[in-house]
Write an enzyme that holds these catalytic residues in place. Sequence first.
Site, PDB file in Angstrom:
ATOM      1  N   ASP A  34     -15.464  -1.221  22.229  1.00 17.47           N
ATOM      2  CA  ASP A  34     -15.857  -1.203  23.644  1.00 17.47           C
ATOM      3  C   ASP A  34     -15.051  -0.141  24.403  1.00 17.47           C
ATOM      4  OD1 ASP A  34     -13.434  -2.480  23.711  1.00 17.47           O
ATOM      5  OD2 ASP A  34     -14.126  -4.239  24.842  1.00 17.47           O
ATOM      6  N   SER A  35     -14.156   0.557  23.682  1.00 19.15           N
ATOM      7  CA  SER A  35     -13.538   1.765  24.243  1.00 19.15           C
ATOM      8  C   SER A  35     -14.626   2.777  24.616  1.00 19.15           C
ATOM      9  CB  SER A  35     -12.551   2.388  23.250  1.00 19.15           C
ATOM     10  OG  SER A  35     -13.143   2.517  21.968  1.00 19.15           O
ATOM     11  N   ASP A  75     -18.131  -4.387  18.556  1.00 20.32           N
ATOM     12  CA  ASP A  75     -17.178  -5.018  19.479  1.00 20.32           C
ATOM     13  C   ASP A  75     -17.971  -5.810  20.516  1.00 20.32           C
ATOM     14  OD1 ASP A  75     -14.513  -5.302  20.003  1.00 20.32           O
ATOM     15  OD2 ASP A  75     -14.232  -3.307  20.884  1.00 20.32           O
ATOM     16  N   LYS A 123     -16.208  -8.002  16.453  1.00 15.65           N
ATOM     17  CA  LYS A 123     -14.784  -8.115  16.841  1.00 15.65           C
ATOM     18  C   LYS A 123     -14.690  -8.794  18.202  1.00 15.65           C
ATOM     19  CE  LYS A 123     -12.090  -4.456  18.037  1.00 15.65           C
ATOM     20  NZ  LYS A 123     -11.617  -4.855  19.377  1.00 15.65           N
ATOM     21  N   GLU A 163     -11.585 -10.381  21.117  1.00 11.85           N
ATOM     22  CA  GLU A 163     -10.179 -10.156  21.477  1.00 11.85           C
ATOM     23  C   GLU A 163      -9.456 -11.456  21.838  1.00 11.85           C
ATOM     24  OE1 GLU A 163      -9.582  -7.128  24.456  1.00 11.85           O
ATOM     25  OE2 GLU A 163     -10.603  -5.610  23.256  1.00 11.85           O
ATOM     26  N   GLU A 209      -2.778  -4.368  18.096  1.00  8.50           N
ATOM     27  CA  GLU A 209      -2.669  -3.164  18.929  1.00  8.50           C
ATOM     28  C   GLU A 209      -1.399  -3.175  19.777  1.00  8.50           C
ATOM     29  OE1 GLU A 209      -6.185  -2.206  21.213  1.00  8.50           O
ATOM     30  OE2 GLU A 209      -5.148  -0.614  22.324  1.00  8.50           O
TER      31      GLU A 209
HETATM   32  O1  KIV Z   1     -12.453  -0.677  21.536  1.00  6.80           O
HETATM   33  C1  KIV Z   1     -11.765  -0.118  20.655  1.00  6.80           C
HETATM   34  O2  KIV Z   1     -11.906   1.081  20.373  1.00  6.80           O
HETATM   35  C2  KIV Z   1     -10.770  -0.936  19.951  1.00  6.80           C
HETATM   36  C3  KIV Z   1      -9.816  -0.220  19.052  1.00  6.80           C
HETATM   37  C4  KIV Z   1      -8.811   0.477  19.854  1.00  6.80           C
HETATM   38  C5  KIV Z   1      -9.219  -1.133  18.064  1.00  6.80           C
HETATM   39  O3  KIV Z   1     -10.735  -2.107  20.128  1.00  6.80           O
END
Ligand code: KIV
Length: 290
Positions: free
Chosen positions: A52-53, A91, A121, A123, A190
Site C-alpha cells: 500500500d506504499s 497488501d 498482508k 498490519e 519494519e
Molecule cells: O507497503 C509496503 O510497501 C510495505 C513494505 C514496506 C513492506 O508494507
Amino acid sequence: MSTHAAPAQRITLRDLAAKKDAGERIVMVTAYDHPSAQIAEEAGVDIVLVGDSAAMTVLGYDSTVPVTVDEMLMLTAAVRRGLTRPLLIGDLPFGSYEASDEIAIATAQRFVKEAGVDLVKIERGGTTVDRARALVNAGIPVVGHVGLTPQTATALGGYRAQGRTAEAAVAVIDDALALQSAGVSLLVIEAVPSEVTAALMPLLDIPVIGIGAGADADGQVLVFHDLLGMYDGAAAKFVKRYADLRGAALEGVAAYTDEVRRGVYPAPEHRYRMPEGEAARLAELLRKIP
Ligand code: KIV
C-alpha cells in the site's frame, strides 16, 4: 521437438521454508504495475509485494491511509499479469480488514479472485491477530507486518523506528509470536533496531523478511521506487539506492522538451514517407479540390 521454453515454476511457501532452513536469503521487492513486475521477475526476486506504499509512490497521497481496495486491486492485477515465478503478496489497505473477520475475509477474497494474489498482508498485532486467524481458517495465506506499521503510524508517534527500549522490543516480539500462532505464513518486520530482529529470529519458525530491521532476518524487502531512486527528497535511513532512475528520466524528458522546441526532433529518420510518386499524386488531387 517443441520450441517452447518450459514455463518457470511458481515459487511456493514450501520453497521459502526450504530457503530459510538452508540459510539462503529471500529477496522481496514491491511493484505496482506491469513493467515493474516484469523487471522484478527478470531480476530473479522470490517475492513481489504490491504494497500500500503505492498510495505514496504512484498515487500521490501523503500517507498509505487513503488508498482504497479498488485502487489496490487495479495495481495488483497489473502486477499479476507481469509475473510468472515470484510469489505475489497483496497488501490489504487501511480500513479494509480491521472491523471484523467477515470484512477481512471478504476483502482478502477479492484480492485472491480479482487480482490473483498468493497471500495477503495485514498490519499490526492486537485485533489483527484475530483477523489473521480467520483468514488462515478461510484458506487464505497471510503475511503479518510488525514493528513500524505505516497504516497506524500516527498512533505509533510517526514514521520512526519501533522497539527501541527493552519493553517496546518485547511488545514487537509478542506481536510476531501471536501472528505466528495465528498461522501466518510469513512475517515482515519494519524499522526496528537490529538487536530486536536478532532476538526474534530464534523464536520463530516462519520466514521473516526485514525492512530497516538489520541483517538477521531470512530476507529483505525494499520499495521499488526507493531502491531505484525514483523519488524526490530524502529516503529512510535503511534505504540503499541502486540506481538514479528519477535523474535519468528527468534528463530524458528535458532533452526531448529541448529538441521539440528547437525543431531537432523528429529528425528525418523518425518520419514516415509516402511511396515514390504518391506525394505528387496527392498534390494533383489537392489541386482539383475546389
Ligand atoms: O507497503 C509496503 O510497501 C510495505 C513494505 C514496506 C513492506 O508494507
